[in-house]
Motif scaffolding. Structure first.
Motif, PDB file in Angstrom:
ATOM      1  N   THR A 147      -0.845  33.239 -51.798  1.00  0.00           N
ATOM      2  CA  THR A 147      -1.442  33.769 -50.369  1.00  0.00           C
ATOM      3  C   THR A 147      -2.991  34.054 -50.752  1.00  0.00           C
ATOM      4  O   THR A 147      -3.205  34.514 -51.821  1.00  0.00           O
ATOM      5  CB  THR A 147      -0.872  34.884 -49.878  1.00  0.00           C
ATOM      6  N   MET A 151      -2.245  37.546 -43.195  1.00  0.00           N
ATOM      7  CA  MET A 151      -1.386  36.838 -42.655  1.00  0.00           C
ATOM      8  C   MET A 151      -0.238  37.385 -41.848  1.00  0.00           C
ATOM      9  O   MET A 151       0.458  38.120 -42.445  1.00  0.00           O
ATOM     10  CB  MET A 151      -0.609  35.636 -43.793  1.00  0.00           C
ATOM     11  N   VAL A 162      -0.775  31.781 -35.700  1.00  0.00           N
ATOM     12  CA  VAL A 162      -0.750  31.017 -37.135  1.00  0.00           C
ATOM     13  C   VAL A 162      -0.178  29.694 -36.865  1.00  0.00           C
ATOM     14  O   VAL A 162       1.090  29.211 -36.186  1.00  0.00           O
ATOM     15  CB  VAL A 162       0.426  31.736 -37.935  1.00  0.00           C
ATOM     16  N   TYR A 183      -4.040  30.974 -40.735  1.00  0.00           N
ATOM     17  CA  TYR A 183      -4.430  32.239 -39.765  1.00  0.00           C
ATOM     18  C   TYR A 183      -6.015  31.515 -39.468  1.00  0.00           C
ATOM     19  O   TYR A 183      -6.765  32.019 -40.251  1.00  0.00           O
ATOM     20  CB  TYR A 183      -4.393  33.423 -40.260  1.00  0.00           C
TER      21      TYR A 183
END
Length: 227
Positions: A147, A151, A162, A183
């Motif tokens: 990541t 988010m 998203v 995003y």
């Protein structure tokens, strides 16, 4: 047929069409499809990196797609249009396919994941999440998640903004699955506050009322003052 069942049937049909187009337009850089059902027909918008390959010579490929949508999937009066993807790094379908192609060439999954994270964030995304599943480093299958940025996980922001793309590939060790969430840069954040400058500039001090409520220490409210 109930409304819930109709909704499930439409989503199932869309998933089947998406799978067909992903395989059919693999060389065209398929980036997703939007299907809108209307009383007079169905609007099908295909996103691709190379629209010319979707259309084909003299429109041959797009005609084949229209016929397949009618005969195989039962789509009435399909109106198929093609839209070019301006920024491939912000399209989750394209990035998931690029990760899959890198895995096919034998590149390590972690190296590919971090490369994709950098490319997506450098393109201006507010957040990205990449999941790679399969027999990554051992005989037991597992999932690794990478990541960056922000988010949303639930609520309207996650449902409306998203973007999600999936891809899979069969390697010697088994099937690998890739899921990419992006995003986009133009998506708002819950903590962002927009001020109407015009209304603030026209606001007068006399229009502002301040109410002060004092506690008398016994759980009640005391006198009120206004300015």
């Amino acid at each position: 047929m109930s409304a819930v069942r109709q909704l499930l049937e439409k989503r199932k049909k869309k998933a089947e069409i998406e799978e067909y187009l992903r395989e059919k337009l693999k060389d065209a850089g398929f980036g997703g499809v939007d299907i809108i059902f209307t009383p007079i027909g169905t609007r099908v918008t295909i996103y691709a990196m190379h629209p010319g390959r979707v259309i084909g010579p003299r429109g041959k490929t797009i005609k084949e797609i229209s016929e397949t949508l009618m005969n195989k999937f039962g789509i009435e009066n399909p109106n198929v249009t093609v839209t070019e993807i301006e920024v491939p790094e912000l399209n989750p379908y394209v990035m998931a396919q690029r990760i899959v192609q890198a895995l096919e060439r034998g590149i390590r999954h972690r190296r590919v994941a971090f490369w994709a994270l950098r490319r997506i964030m450098d393109a201006g995304a507010r957040g990205v999440e990449i999941e790679i599943s399969g027999k990554l480093t051992s005989a037991r299958a597992r999932t690794e998640k990478y990541t960056a940025g922000l988010m949303p996980k639930s609520g309207d922001y996650a449902l409306q903004y998203v973007k999600v793309g999936k891809a899979s590939v069969l390697l010697k060790t088994g099937i690998f699955g890739v899921k990419v969430k992006i995003y986009p840069p133009d998506a708002p954040l819950p903590e962002e506050i927009k001020l109407d400058i015009e209304k603030l500039s026209n606001l007068k001090l006399s229009d502002v009322k301040v109410e002060v409520v004092e506690d008398n220490g016994q759980g009640g409210k005391g006198a009120k003052e206004e300015e």
